[in-house]
Motif scaffolding. Structure first.
Motif, short mmCIF file in Angstrom:
data_model
loop_
_atom_site.label_atom_id
_atom_site.label_comp_id
_atom_site.label_asym_id
_atom_site.label_seq_id
_atom_site.Cartn_x
_atom_site.Cartn_y
_atom_site.Cartn_z
N PHE A 1 4.83 21.43 -102.38
CA PHE A 1 5.46 21.64 -101.07
C PHE A 1 6.88 22.19 -101.11
O PHE A 1 7.32 22.83 -100.19
CB PHE A 1 5.46 20.32 -100.29
N LEU A 2 7.59 21.91 -102.19
CA LEU A 2 9.04 22.17 -102.15
C LEU A 2 9.50 23.29 -103.07
O LEU A 2 10.68 23.49 -103.27
CB LEU A 2 9.80 20.89 -102.51
N ARG A 3 8.58 24.06 -103.62
CA ARG A 3 8.95 25.08 -104.59
C ARG A 3 9.88 26.13 -103.98
O ARG A 3 10.67 26.74 -104.65
CB ARG A 3 7.69 25.75 -105.10
N LYS A 4 9.74 26.35 -102.70
CA LYS A 4 10.49 27.45 -102.07
C LYS A 4 11.77 27.00 -101.39
O LYS A 4 12.30 27.69 -100.53
CB LYS A 4 9.59 28.17 -101.06
N LEU A 5 12.25 25.82 -101.74
CA LEU A 5 13.51 25.36 -101.14
C LEU A 5 14.65 26.31 -101.51
O LEU A 5 14.61 26.92 -102.58
CB LEU A 5 13.86 23.97 -101.68
N PRO A 6 15.65 26.43 -100.64
CA PRO A 6 16.80 27.26 -100.99
C PRO A 6 17.41 26.77 -102.31
O PRO A 6 17.63 25.58 -102.50
CB PRO A 6 17.78 27.04 -99.83
N GLY A 7 17.64 27.70 -103.23
CA GLY A 7 18.12 27.33 -104.55
C GLY A 7 17.01 27.39 -105.57
O GLY A 7 17.26 27.25 -106.76
N ALA A 8 15.78 27.60 -105.09
CA ALA A 8 14.62 27.77 -105.97
C ALA A 8 14.53 26.74 -107.09
O ALA A 8 14.74 27.05 -108.26
CB ALA A 8 14.62 29.19 -106.56
N PRO A 9 14.24 25.48 -106.75
CA PRO A 9 14.10 24.48 -107.81
C PRO A 9 12.92 24.83 -108.73
O PRO A 9 11.89 25.28 -108.25
CB PRO A 9 13.85 23.19 -107.05
N PRO A 10 13.10 24.65 -110.04
CA PRO A 10 12.04 25.05 -110.98
C PRO A 10 10.93 23.99 -111.07
O PRO A 10 10.60 23.53 -112.15
CB PRO A 10 12.81 25.19 -112.30
N PHE A 11 10.36 23.61 -109.93
CA PHE A 11 9.34 22.55 -109.94
C PHE A 11 8.11 22.96 -110.73
O PHE A 11 7.40 22.12 -111.27
CB PHE A 11 8.94 22.19 -108.51
N GLU A 12 7.86 24.28 -110.77
CA GLU A 12 6.68 24.73 -111.50
C GLU A 12 6.77 24.32 -112.97
O GLU A 12 5.79 23.91 -113.58
CB GLU A 12 6.61 26.26 -111.41
N ILE A 13 8.00 24.41 -113.50
CA ILE A 13 8.21 24.04 -114.90
C ILE A 13 8.17 22.52 -115.04
O ILE A 13 7.52 21.97 -115.91
CB ILE A 13 9.56 24.58 -115.39
N LEU A 14 8.86 21.84 -114.11
CA LEU A 14 8.96 20.39 -114.22
C LEU A 14 7.61 19.72 -114.04
O LEU A 14 7.36 18.65 -114.58
CB LEU A 14 9.97 19.87 -113.18
N ALA A 15 6.72 20.37 -113.26
CA ALA A 15 5.43 19.74 -112.99
C ALA A 15 4.40 20.07 -114.06
O ALA A 15 3.30 19.54 -114.06
CB ALA A 15 4.91 20.20 -111.63
N ASN A 16 4.77 20.95 -114.97
CA ASN A 16 3.82 21.37 -115.99
C ASN A 16 3.74 20.31 -117.08
O ASN A 16 4.73 20.00 -117.74
CB ASN A 16 4.29 22.71 -116.56
N ASP A 17 2.54 19.77 -117.28
CA ASP A 17 2.39 18.70 -118.28
C ASP A 17 2.65 19.17 -119.70
O ASP A 17 2.99 18.38 -120.58
CB ASP A 17 0.97 18.13 -118.20
N GLU A 18 2.47 20.49 -119.91
CA GLU A 18 2.61 20.98 -121.28
C GLU A 18 4.07 21.15 -121.70
O GLU A 18 4.36 21.33 -122.87
CB GLU A 18 1.88 22.31 -121.44
N ILE A 19 4.96 21.15 -120.72
CA ILE A 19 6.37 21.32 -121.06
C ILE A 19 7.06 19.97 -120.92
O ILE A 19 7.03 19.35 -119.87
CB ILE A 19 7.04 22.35 -120.12
N LYS A 20 7.65 19.55 -122.01
CA LYS A 20 8.32 18.25 -121.99
C LYS A 20 9.81 18.50 -121.81
O LYS A 20 10.48 19.00 -122.72
CB LYS A 20 8.03 17.53 -123.31
N ILE A 21 10.32 18.14 -120.64
CA ILE A 21 11.74 18.35 -120.36
C ILE A 21 12.49 17.05 -120.64
O ILE A 21 12.10 15.98 -120.14
CB ILE A 21 11.95 18.79 -118.90
#
Lengths: 423, 322
Positions: free
Chosen positions: A127-147
């Motif tokens: 829901f929030l990927r397009k917030l002003p400032g473009a939060p990188p939720f796509e990366i954060l939500a990706n299980d294969e990337i461990k942040i």
């Protein structure tokens, strides 16, 4: 434009601009009658699109092209879809732009925005990927990337720009609030925020570690922050995420905090417009507003052959239309008069060594460009470290022969990826 | 919707304003003190040689542009610099055909057939010089060249005198203050050491030549000459005599620093300059030539690609893959 100094035994120092001392509220630009949003997915004529011309949309409604699309965008206003068509960016990547005719009489909001519970990053990404400032939720939500570390950028990555500094200081409380929410969402243990080291303001970000960044370009670029402050060297050809570090704009956190506070989608983007004579206008505009509306507000004339730069002078993107919409990740817009646009040349490299001296990544640019000029991309990457480039653009800035060095490098990287994808 | 045509290109959108024209113009400026001094010292013939050298060098490039049907490139002043450096390395009494042949070799064979600016593996002016030196050795006998001149100082070419008489015989003839102030016999632009040094420092400060090469070159000269001098003071000249005579200073600031034939990385620059200095003294003291500057620098030009493979570690790569 910063020119070469008369004495230049040492390499030129390009300093970032610092925030003005008194922070005024940005000037609001009224919502225009027609807005456009970009959807990063090409139109596929074989499929039945979910949206069509004439559809009514609500403010905050999620728009996607097909049932199985993962890319989406949200409508910044209530109104009707006027048209949607293909848009191609500077590398020929195809996206879709959707033009929406705002209907001021309608105030209906999408049934909001089912605010995701504060512990589900996947829903947030929905829901929030397009917030002003473009939060990188796509990366954060990706299980294969461990942040493991999130770095909030309160510094601007390019010269002239001060938007990130402005947002992180002016809305400091909301940044902190947003960081708390993000922490709950992602469970990432370490949060840092970057602040220019010579900024004369008291900052306190509670538990967020403050990284004081030097004001010499390119020290605010992700690779340099990682090297100087996080003791992590980004491997050639990799992204910060591969090292477990994710960069997020301070403005994305502000938007996140506001969204959760008001329980409504927010679409106000803060950006800085720099006119031809260098005057700065700090504004707040709805995402999707055509830039031409903003220029008209400040009586900025755009003439033939001028350049509209989205981003900064070293790393920005030039757009081909003054009607380009305001995007979620747009911080600065610079208008460059055609008279000061520097001429480039097709001269060969004369081996003067200025690029070697200035390259922050120690790339042998003089050798690299010889390979890139003749399309030897694989060799350029294997022998001359094409992929170590951090895209600061300094080589092309100083080149005596005026070779478009960084342009060659960007093309080289692009072609290399294409070659590897085809292989 | 209006259809304003905008300029579209990739970043960066700024440039520091420098250009090849600027660079070459500055090199010419830096050469002026030594050249003007030479013209005053050696009179109108010197002016004639320098003017002919610059104009023919530019003409050869122009002619090659026409023949090879390429865009005209003389506007970048690169061949003007080649012509100027070449001209001031000649004796003032050189005949016109000598100059024309020399610039032909320098510009056409030294530069244009390799593909023009930036593609020359050797310093073009030195290629021209080397061919002339090997073909008409007698023309570079500076003592014979100025036989009709009446100078107010020792009218002997220092290096030739050193070579054939030994250091003991010429002791006291060439005090270094005289040498640096141009009181010596030599090529048009090579006698006024102070002017060359000032020009060189100007270029270093402006960032147009790389100080690492100049500094290590001078260290190479001084150190090697010092060692020889200490070993046998009667035969070998002292370091200052070597530094301020012949083409040494021109070599340090203008010949070895030619962009495309010299290295750009830090360690290679030091090695290149140092060994060029060492080679020059070896050639002078052991070899057959009284001044080995031309051939020594050409030799180092040859090694340049190998030296320049020593590179610093690149960001994000584990091992130096040079």
């Amino acid at each position: 434009m910063i020119k070469r100094s008369f004495f230049s035994l040492s390499q030129p120092r390009l300093a970032y601009d610092l925030l003005e001392p008194d922070l005024k509220e940005p000037e609001s630009i009224p919502v225009p009658a027609i807005l456009s949003v970009l959807l990063p997915e090409p139109i596929d004529n074989t499929k039945q699109a979910l949206i069509k011309k004439g559809d009514a949309v609500k403010k905050g409604e999620k728009l996607k092209l097909y049932d199985d699309s993962t890319a989406y965008t949200t409508s910044p206003v209530a109104g009707t879809i006027k048209l949607f068509d293909s848009y191609s960016d500077d590398f020929g990547n195809i996206a879709t732009f959707i033009t929406i005719k705002a209907d001021p009489t309608q105030v209906s909001e999408a049934n909001t925005i089912n605010l995701p519970p504060m512990d589900d990053i996947k829903l947030a990404d929905q829901f929030l990927r397009k917030l002003p400032g473009a939060p990188p939720f796509e990366i954060l939500a990706n299980d294969e990337i461990k942040i493991t570390t999130i770095v909030i950028t309160g510094t601007d990555t390019d010269l002239l720009s001060t938007t990130n500094q402005f947002v992180s200081l002016k809305y400091m409380d909301e940044v902190k609030e947003g960081a708390k929410i993000l922490k709950k969402l992602t469970q990432v243990p370490k949060f840092c925020i970057t602040i220019p080291e010579n900024l004369d303001t008291k900052v306190s970000f509670d538990t967020i570690e403050v990284l004081k960044i030097s004001n010499t370009y390119p020290s605010t670029l992700p690779a340099m922050i990682m090297k100087d402050h996080l003791n992590t060297v980004m491997s050639a050809g990799q992204t910060p995420e591969d090292s477990g570090i994710c960069f997020i704009r301070a403005e994305a956190l502000v938007s996140l905090a506001r969204t959760y506070k008001t329980k409504k989608a927010v679409f106000d983007k803060v950006l800085t417009i720099i006119s031809k004579n260098g005057t700065r206008h700090r504004i707040r505009a709805t995402i999707g507003t055509p830039l031409s509306k903003i220029f008209a507000r400040f009586n900025i004339n755009i003439n033939e052959q001028d350049r509209i730069i989205i981003g900064g002078p070293m790393r920005g993107v030039a757009t081909y239309t003054p009607h380009h919409p305001v995007l979620a990740d747009m911080d600065t817009v610079i208008i460059q008069d055609r008279d000061i646009i520097p001429q480039l040349s097709d001269y060969p490299c004369v081996n003067c060594g200025k690029c070697i001296r200035i390259c922050p990544a120690n790339i042998p640019v003089n050798m690299l460009v010889r390979y890139l000029e003749v399309d030897q991309y694989e060799n350029a990457a294997d022998k001359f470290d094409l992929e170590s480039c951090i895209d600061c653009g300094l080589c092309a800035y100083v080149c005596t022969a005026r070779i478009p060095l960084h342009q060659y490098i960007r093309l080289g990287k692009h072609e290399l990826l294409t070659l590897r994808a085809d292989a | 919707m209006t259809s304003t045509k905008l300029t579209v290109s990739h970043a960066p959108f700024w440039h520091d304003g420098d250009s090849l024209f600027q660079m070459n113009l500055n090199i010419i400026l830096a050469l002026l003190p030594a050249t003007i001094f030479g013209i005053i010292q050696f009179g109108a013939p010197a002016l004639g040689v320098v003017a002919l050298s610059i104009s023919t060098a530019m003409f050869w490039e122009f002619a090659m542009n026409l023949i090879s049907k390429k865009a005209l490139t003389i506007g970048d002043l690169d061949s003007a610099v080649i012509g100027m450096i070449f001209g001031i390395m000649l004796p003032a009494t050189s005949p016109w055909w000598f100059v024309v042949v020399g610039t032909f070799v320098a510009v056409v064979i030294g530069k244009m057939i390799f593909g023009g600016i930036g593609a020359n593996p050797f310093n073009p002016a030195l290629i021209g010089m080397a061919v002339l030196m090997l073909s008409w050795k007698v023309m570079f006998d500076f003592d014979a060249a100025y036989v009709n001149y009446d100078f107010g100082f020792t009218a002997l070419a220092p290096l030739a005198a050193l070579k054939f008489k030994g250091a003991a015989a010429i002791a006291g003839l060439f005090p270094w203050e005289n040498l640096i102030m141009g009181k010596q016999v030599g090529a048009i632009g090579s006698t006024f050491g102070l002017g060359i040094i000032l020009g060189g420092i100007y270029l270093i400060l402006r960032g147009y030549i790389r100080w690492e090469i100049c500094a290590s070159f001078i260290i190479g000269i001084l150190l090697t000459a010092f060692c020889f001098h200490q070993a046998n003071p009667a035969t070998y000249g002292g370091p200052l005599l070597h530094l301020f005579s012949g083409y040494t200073l021109l070599g340090a600031f203008f010949l070895s620093t030619e962009n495309s034939s010299s290295p750009v990385n830090k360690i290679p620059m030091f090695l290149y300059g140092f060994f060029a200095g060492v080679m020059i003294i070896l050639m002078r003291n052991i070899g057959a030539y009284s001044d080995g500057t031309v051939l020594a620098i050409l030799l180092l030009n040859l090694v340049n690609p190998l030296l320049d493979a020593i590179r610093p570690k690149v960001l994000g790569k584990g091992a130096n893959n040079a």
